[in-house]
Write a protein that holds these residues in place. Structure first.
Motif, PDB file in Angstrom:
ATOM      1  N   TYR A   1     -46.546-103.529 -34.425  1.00  0.00           N
ATOM      2  CA  TYR A   1     -46.460-104.970 -34.702  1.00  0.00           C
ATOM      3  C   TYR A   1     -45.058-105.336 -35.174  1.00  0.00           C
ATOM      4  CZ  TYR A   1     -48.109-109.462 -36.741  1.00  0.00           C
ATOM      5  OH  TYR A   1     -48.315-110.771 -37.062  1.00  0.00           O
ATOM      6  N   SER A   2     -44.457-104.466 -35.983  1.00  0.00           N
ATOM      7  CA  SER A   2     -43.100-104.730 -36.481  1.00  0.00           C
ATOM      8  C   SER A   2     -42.101-104.815 -35.335  1.00  0.00           C
ATOM      9  CB  SER A   2     -42.682-103.639 -37.469  1.00  0.00           C
ATOM     10  OG  SER A   2     -43.490-103.670 -38.621  1.00  0.00           O
ATOM     11  N   GLU A   3     -42.282-103.977 -34.337  1.00  0.00           N
ATOM     12  CA  GLU A   3     -41.368-104.029 -33.193  1.00  0.00           C
ATOM     13  C   GLU A   3     -41.472-105.380 -32.481  1.00  0.00           C
ATOM     14  OE1 GLU A   3     -40.595-101.915 -28.832  1.00  0.00           O
ATOM     15  OE2 GLU A   3     -42.197-101.165 -30.151  1.00  0.00           O
ATOM     16  N   PHE A   4     -42.699-105.874 -32.327  1.00  0.00           N
ATOM     17  CA  PHE A   4     -42.857-107.199 -31.717  1.00  0.00           C
ATOM     18  C   PHE A   4     -42.125-108.255 -32.536  1.00  0.00           C
ATOM     19  CE2 PHE A   4     -45.271-111.228 -31.911  1.00  0.00           C
ATOM     20  CZ  PHE A   4     -45.086-111.673 -30.613  1.00  0.00           C
ATOM     21  N   MET A   5     -42.327-108.264 -33.853  1.00  0.00           N
ATOM     22  CA  MET A   5     -41.689-109.276 -34.687  1.00  0.00           C
ATOM     23  C   MET A   5     -40.170-109.163 -34.624  1.00  0.00           C
ATOM     24  SD  MET A   5     -44.187-109.641 -38.041  1.00  0.00           S
ATOM     25  CE  MET A   5     -44.213-107.900 -38.487  1.00  0.00           C
ATOM     26  N   ASP A   6     -39.639-107.949 -34.679  1.00  0.00           N
ATOM     27  CA  ASP A   6     -38.184-107.786 -34.603  1.00  0.00           C
ATOM     28  C   ASP A   6     -37.638-108.303 -33.275  1.00  0.00           C
ATOM     29  OD1 ASP A   6     -38.200-106.621 -37.086  1.00  0.00           O
ATOM     30  OD2 ASP A   6     -38.181-104.558 -36.330  1.00  0.00           O
ATOM     31  N   THR A   7     -38.356-108.019 -32.202  1.00  0.00           N
ATOM     32  CA  THR A   7     -37.896-108.445 -30.874  1.00  0.00           C
ATOM     33  C   THR A   7     -37.901-109.966 -30.740  1.00  0.00           C
ATOM     34  OG1 THR A   7     -38.798-106.406 -29.924  1.00  0.00           O
ATOM     35  CG2 THR A   7     -38.282-108.193 -28.401  1.00  0.00           C
ATOM     36  N   VAL A   8     -38.950-110.599 -31.231  1.00  0.00           N
ATOM     37  CA  VAL A   8     -39.041-112.056 -31.125  1.00  0.00           C
ATOM     38  C   VAL A   8     -37.992-112.738 -31.995  1.00  0.00           C
ATOM     39  CG1 VAL A   8     -40.527-114.051 -31.613  1.00  0.00           C
ATOM     40  CG2 VAL A   8     -41.462-112.055 -30.449  1.00  0.00           C
ATOM     41  N   ARG A   9     -37.750-112.230 -33.196  1.00  0.00           N
ATOM     42  CA  ARG A   9     -36.721-112.817 -34.073  1.00  0.00           C
ATOM     43  C   ARG A   9     -35.362-112.847 -33.381  1.00  0.00           C
ATOM     44  NH1 ARG A   9     -38.368-108.942 -37.795  1.00  0.00           N
ATOM     45  NH2 ARG A   9     -39.993-109.650 -39.234  1.00  0.00           N
ATOM     46  N   ALA A  10     -35.123-111.841 -32.540  1.00  0.00           N
ATOM     47  CA  ALA A  10     -33.810-111.720 -31.908  1.00  0.00           C
ATOM     48  C   ALA A  10     -33.661-112.570 -30.653  1.00  0.00           C
ATOM     49  CB  ALA A  10     -33.557-110.243 -31.569  1.00  0.00           C
ATOM     50  N   LEU A  11     -34.742-113.194 -30.198  1.00  0.00           N
ATOM     51  CA  LEU A  11     -34.659-113.993 -28.978  1.00  0.00           C
ATOM     52  C   LEU A  11     -33.809-115.238 -29.209  1.00  0.00           C
ATOM     53  CD1 LEU A  11     -38.379-113.794 -27.779  1.00  0.00           C
ATOM     54  CD2 LEU A  11     -36.411-112.566 -26.832  1.00  0.00           C
ATOM     55  N   PRO A  12     -32.962-115.632 -28.243  1.00  0.00           N
ATOM     56  CA  PRO A  12     -32.114-116.825 -28.413  1.00  0.00           C
ATOM     57  C   PRO A  12     -32.955-118.086 -28.539  1.00  0.00           C
ATOM     58  CG  PRO A  12     -31.313-115.437 -26.611  1.00  0.00           C
ATOM     59  CD  PRO A  12     -32.664-114.914 -26.997  1.00  0.00           C
ATOM     60  N   LEU A  13     -32.709-118.849 -29.606  1.00  0.00           N
ATOM     61  CA  LEU A  13     -33.430-120.094 -29.850  1.00  0.00           C
ATOM     62  C   LEU A  13     -32.499-121.093 -30.506  1.00  0.00           C
ATOM     63  CD1 LEU A  13     -35.959-121.918 -30.158  1.00  0.00           C
ATOM     64  CD2 LEU A  13     -36.435-120.720 -32.310  1.00  0.00           C
ATOM     65  N   ALA A  14     -32.430-122.278 -29.954  1.00  0.00           N
ATOM     66  CA  ALA A  14     -31.667-123.381 -30.546  1.00  0.00           C
ATOM     67  C   ALA A  14     -32.508-124.641 -30.423  1.00  0.00           C
ATOM     68  CB  ALA A  14     -30.332-123.561 -29.834  1.00  0.00           C
ATOM     69  N   PHE A  15     -32.535-125.426 -31.499  1.00  0.00           N
ATOM     70  CA  PHE A  15     -33.309-126.669 -31.434  1.00  0.00           C
ATOM     71  C   PHE A  15     -32.668-127.723 -32.320  1.00  0.00           C
ATOM     72  CE2 PHE A  15     -35.232-124.192 -34.866  1.00  0.00           C
ATOM     73  CZ  PHE A  15     -35.303-125.113 -35.905  1.00  0.00           C
ATOM     74  N   SER A  16     -32.992-128.963 -31.999  1.00  0.00           N
ATOM     75  CA  SER A  16     -32.523-130.107 -32.771  1.00  0.00           C
ATOM     76  C   SER A  16     -33.601-131.179 -32.731  1.00  0.00           C
ATOM     77  CB  SER A  16     -31.213-130.657 -32.187  1.00  0.00           C
ATOM     78  OG  SER A  16     -30.850-131.866 -32.831  1.00  0.00           O
ATOM     79  N   LEU A  17     -33.806-131.865 -33.853  1.00  0.00           N
ATOM     80  CA  LEU A  17     -34.831-132.902 -33.922  1.00  0.00           C
ATOM     81  C   LEU A  17     -34.255-134.302 -33.984  1.00  0.00           C
ATOM     82  CD1 LEU A  17     -37.329-131.209 -36.408  1.00  0.00           C
ATOM     83  CD2 LEU A  17     -37.428-131.268 -33.913  1.00  0.00           C
ATOM     84  N   ASP A  18     -32.974-134.432 -34.292  1.00  0.00           N
ATOM     85  CA  ASP A  18     -32.371-135.748 -34.479  1.00  0.00           C
ATOM     86  C   ASP A  18     -31.204-135.928 -33.520  1.00  0.00           C
ATOM     87  OD1 ASP A  18     -31.897-138.219 -35.572  1.00  0.00           O
ATOM     88  OD2 ASP A  18     -30.801-137.462 -37.316  1.00  0.00           O
ATOM     89  N   PRO A  19     -31.186-136.992 -32.722  1.00  0.00           N
ATOM     90  CA  PRO A  19     -32.138-138.117 -32.710  1.00  0.00           C
ATOM     91  C   PRO A  19     -33.352-137.885 -31.817  1.00  0.00           C
ATOM     92  CG  PRO A  19     -30.347-138.581 -31.229  1.00  0.00           C
ATOM     93  CD  PRO A  19     -30.021-137.258 -31.864  1.00  0.00           C
ATOM     94  N   THR A  20     -33.261-136.875 -30.923  1.00  0.00           N
ATOM     95  CA  THR A  20     -34.353-136.595 -29.984  1.00  0.00           C
ATOM     96  C   THR A  20     -34.689-135.118 -30.048  1.00  0.00           C
ATOM     97  OG1 THR A  20     -33.576-138.347 -28.499  1.00  0.00           O
ATOM     98  CG2 THR A  20     -35.077-136.708 -27.579  1.00  0.00           C
TER      99      THR A  20
END
Length: 985
Positions: free
Chosen positions: A561-580
């Protein structure tokens, strides 16, 4: 009426001897999937179901057993005295249930065509003559209704109009039923199902089609129904996991979305394919819905019909050796209002495409649609289910939603006034406007999916009823971790889950208001809540701009399970809520997902083009939009389901013969008042009332039902020179009498529904006009047959019309976005210079024909002094007005009524207005009419709290009965000098 008789024959079944009735056949973990083995197992399950059904009818106790159990006894020739006694008891009380009465009754008729006794046959025939079963207001209702009507008419091939509730012969009823079913098949195989992939209502479609596949006597039509049932069942088989229906759904209740094994689909999965375990005391959805009345109805009826699924369907339903993606295109239910720019037209109905992505893994299913209002009330936009032991006692489910409730959604899909639609919805779907609701779609949510990754974005305006999002964490989830990175991790059996919310939130119980635990909605919504609805929790965020990413994976792909969590944490993710709200995420498979609220999703730098979406596309099935063909594949095996031979619908409205000229026709005696009640107070638990009707006020002041108890009666029109001819506008179409109500005949076919207003032309009574929520209609023979007249209209929704008394052939039509006029007897239409507002009522002064008064939703009351050419705002209220009336003896006196505005009176031609509500039980007014028989008297109908009269222009009011009615129209008869809506006719 009578049944066509045949020599009795022994019940045929090629199945081997089944196990004892108390032990259900079990399918081995790795079954033989040859045709012969699949057939043997299915026949054993079928035999078990029928034996169980026969055993439900108990000799000496006529209170035991459903009509399906009676039908099983009749089909097998077993337990007949007890079955007939039970049937006599079931049919002894006045029928109810509408479409849910017709198909159990037809199952008895068909299964017992060789064993029913004469009293039972006569009783059933009389019920078909006297009880008007509404066809309902949804797609599954219509399939059930018309499949049943087809078979009932088949049973009485020579029956004439006098032997049917709707005044149409068996041949006419059968033709109408056949035409609708052909139409539905064509639309579904061309554009997708409207009530798509419902884990509960799949049963209704399976029932209607199985009845036809088993009992229709036209070989081509019987085969067509069988192919269509194969089609519907493939749709389930390709998205099932051990019988659980995965993916995005329409028509789901809280129980279905939280506990997917407690659905009709799961029960049918066992019956059809041997998936899961048979546990009738807990598994069958109808135990929680109707209990004794309709237990295990789908399985029993399919078993009775003799339908056998093609073996390829079980092979598809069981083949989970390799993950695959199923792409599907469905459609929304027909939208009558607020259709939106993305809508398109099929025939004369508007709809919106639904785009589904379903990732099917050997151990789980993740599926989604694009979000928005794709299904009224009951929608699952996206969801995850997983394989588990004993699923009936488990809740293998994870999903999210943006709770939404609005009159916009209700009036988009239902022919009900916006101020009451939410109230009517919650009478049967009690959780609809609860803040902790879990089923439902939202116009403020967009979802995209690629494989095992999903992004959801929400942009909730300040005036929304609910300004939060919900993520449902089932009690079955284990090892939940709230990580410092912002990810929340959990494990559902063989699947790991990672979800990254974009805004802060908090944990709450899934029923944090205690709404369902308190029993709201009764058996249908919250029955047995303590079994399936407790122990869960929800992550709730109240940020108006919001979103999250979901990434799932099978546990077999990671060593820990730890390997899954480590792998997902490392996935590229960028987000913004303002203004859209915007997000970019690269999933475990390397696919890059880009989502921006209000824009098309992008996958690996390529915009997703929904216009190219197929009806079906997976390793097991392919179908293109408009093709009317579905090709099934499994290995080297193929099965072609081809519906290109299905004829498109044709007219089913043959004119009825007029009454003989020498026939003495009774007429009304003296001045008469009629009231059209679209529903009454008895209908407290359903949004589809069935005891509405046309009521006549007797001289004693008592109201009596004087027409068929047909769904949604909205208006009545009386022939200006032959008053024995009357027309009723209703949700079921138009009904006509030519003998003052002694007999009635439905004069519209399946195409016509939700008729709101009807009137005769002022100069030619043979010409009649009707406004429906799907467009205007015109008749040239006094209402005996009808045709649509949409030329010149950009939308079809209409709810009111008026035939200009001063100019024959001139008609005004109130639409969703203003007023239209025709000067050629409704052949063509032109838009009048009127505000873009929904028009609810048009009335013409009885004494000054140039004076018109119009009420609107939210845009006030308007007056015209030149018969509709120019309009002046005389009451600028922003409330919703539903009623407008002009006094028959003084053109300066007028009245309006609306929601919470009550009755408003002007005595100076609209210059000033006074509220006149003292003595009324509420200020919710839907109908107003001045009484031409008694000068100065005003009639008012309040919402469900009675009809009232006033003889002093509303300064005081007197109770006039019809308590509980949701009124729709008042019509007076007795003065031949005037014809008009809510006035003299």
């Amino acid at each position: 009426m009578y049944f066509r008789r045949h020599p009795r024959r022994k019940f045929e079944d090629s199945a081997p001897m089944a196990p004892p009735a108390s032990v259900a056949p079990q399918t081995p973990p790795h079954p033989d999937l040859s045709d012969a083995a699949i057939s043997r197992r299915f026949q054993a399950r079928r035999e078990f179901i029928l034996r169980e059904s026969v055993a439900c009818v108990v000799p000496g106790d006529p209170a035991q057993g459903s009509k399906f159990d009676v039908a099983a006894c009749l089909a097998r020739g077993e337990n007949l005295p007890a079955a007939l006694a039970r049937l006599a008891r079931l049919d002894g009380a006045p029928p109810s249930g509408d479409m849910f009465w017709v198909y159990p009754t037809v199952s008895v008729m068909m299964a017992g065509r060789h064993t029913l006794d004469e009293p039972s046959r006569d009783r059933i025939a009389d019920l078909w003559r006297t009880y008007w079963p509404s066809r309902g207001d949804t797609e599954n209702h219509w399939v059930l209704s018309y499949a049943s009507l087809y078979l009932a008419a088949q049973a009485y091939p020579e029956a004439g109009p006098d032997q049917w509730f709707n005044g149409r012969s068996s041949a006419e009823n059968r033709a109408e039923a056949r035409d609708y079913l052909n139409h539905w098949i064509n639309v579904t195989t061309s554009h997708g199902q409207g009530e798509y992939d419902s884990p509960n209502y799949i049963e209704e479609y399976a029932i209607g089609l199985a009845m036809l596949a088993g009992w229709a006597d036209e070989p081509a039509f019987r085969d067509r129904a069988k192919r269509m049932l194969d089609y519907i069942l493939y749709d389930y088989a390709v998205e099932t996991l051990d019988g659980l229906y995965g993916g995005a759904h329409s028509r789901v209740y809280p129980r279905h979305i939280m506990a997917p094994a407690r659905t009709a689909a799961a029960a049918l999965g066992w019956m059809l394919f041997g998936l899961g375990d048979y546990e009738p005391s807990e598994r069958q959805v109808t135990r929680h819905q109707l209990r004794e009345e309709l237990p295990e109805r789908g399985a029993k009826l399919i078993a009775l019909s003799g339908y056998t699924p093609p073996p390829i369907l079980e092979r598809i339903a069981r083949d989970r050796s390799t993950p695959y993606v199923e792409l599907e295109r469905k459609r929304t239910r027909w939208r009558m209002r607020h259709a939106g720019p993305e809508s398109f037209v099929v025939g004369d109905r508007r709809t919106v495409a639904v785009h589904k992505t379903t990732y099917v893994d050997p151990d789980f299913i993740l599926g989604s649609s694009q979000g928005g209002l794709l299904q009224p009330i009951q929608q699952q936009t996206w969801g995850l289910i997983w394989r588990t032991e004993k699923p009936i006692m488990r809740c293998p489910s994870f999903f999210g939603c943006q709770p939404y409730a609005s009159a916009i959604e209700g009036s988009m899909y239902f022919p009900v006034d916006p101020d009451v639609v939410t109230d009517l919805i919650t009478r049967s779907k009690a959780d609809y406007d609860s803040p902790d609701k879990l089923p439902g779609g939202s116009p403020y949510e967009q979802v995209m999916q690629s494989g095992t990754a999903l992004i959801a974005l929400q942009h909730i305006p300040a005036d929304a009823l609910f300004r939060h999002i919900t993520l449902f964490f089932s009690r079955d989830l284990e090892n939940t971790v709230e990580d410092d990175s912002g990810w929340i991790f959990a494990q559902g059996g063989p699947v790991y889950i990672g979800v990254r919310p974009f805004a802060a939130g908090e944990w709450r119980a899934n029923d944090w208001t205690g709404f369902l635990a308190g029993g709201a909605g009764g058996i249908l919504v919250s029955g047995d809540f303590d079994e399936w609805g407790v122990g869960h929790r929800c992550w709730v965020s109240e940020a108006a701009r919001n979103g999250y990413v979901v990434q799932v994976a099978p546990t077999r792909d990671f060593s820990t399970y730890s390997e899954f969590m480590d792998t997902v944490r490392a996935l590229p993710l960028a987000f913004s809520l303002d203004p859209t709200p915007t997000a970019t995420f690269t999933g475990l498979d390397g696919t890059r997902l880009e989502a921006r609220y209000g824009s098309l999703p992008v996958i690996n730098d390529t915009p997703v083009d929904p216009t190219r979406w197929p009806l079906f596309d997976s390793p097991f099935g392919q179908s293109e939009v408009g093709s009317r063909q579905l090709t099934l594949r499994h290995g080297d095996e193929t099965l072609q389901l081809d519906f290109t031979d299905v004829p498109w619908d044709h007219s089913t409205q043959p004119p009825a013969p007029e009454m003989p000229a020498t026939l003495a026709i009774p007429d009304d005696v003296g001045p008469t008042l009629y009231a059209a009640a679209t529903m009454t107070g008895n209908q407290r638990n359903t949004a589809t009332p069935s005891d509405a009707g046309l009521f006549q006020r007797l001289p004693s002041g008592v109201w009596t039902n004087t027409g068929p108890r047909i769904l949604g009666v909205a208006s009545v029109a009386i022939h200006p020179t032959t008053p024995a001819v009357k027309l009723i506008a209703s949700a079921d179409g138009i009904v006509r009498t030519a003998d003052n109500g002694v007999t009635w005949r439905k004069t519209t076919g399946w195409q016509v529904a939700d008729v709101r207003a009807i009137t005769f032309d002022s100069g030619n009574p043979d010409t009649v006009y009707a406004a429906t929520m799907w467009g205007p209609l015109r008749s040239e023979n006094g209402g005996q047959s009808w045709g649509p007249t949409p030329q010149g209209l950009d939308r079809l929704y209409s709810r009111t019309l008026l035939a200009d008394r001063a100019q024959p052939g001139r008609v005004l039509l109130g639409m969703e976005e203003g007023l239209y006029v025709s000067t050629d007897a409704a052949l063509t239409w032109a838009k009048l210079d009127f505000p873009t507002a929904t028009v609810t009522q048009i009335t013409q002064s009885p004494v000054q024909p140039n004076l018109f008064l119009v009420s609107t939703l939210g845009h006030g009351a308007w007056q015209s002094q030149d018969r509709g050419q120019m309009w002046t705002l005389i009451d600028p209220t922003t409330a919703n007005l539903y009623a407008a009336a002009l006094a028959p003896h003084d053109p300066a006196v007028m009245a309006t009524g609306g929601w919470e505005t009550g009755v408003r009176i002007s005595t100076d031609n609209g210059e000033t207005w006074q509220d006149r509500n003292a003595g009324l039980p509420n200020r919710r007014i839907f109908v107003l009419a001045f009484d031409p028989h008694q000068p100065g008297r005003l009639w008012a109908s309040t919402f469900e709290q009675g009809t009232f009269t006033s003889d002093d222009l509303g300064q005081t009011w007197q109770d006039a009965g019809l308590h509980g009615a949701y009124g729709a129209d008042f019509v007076f008869h007795g003065n031949p000098d005037h014809v008009g809506h809510a006035a003299l006719q």
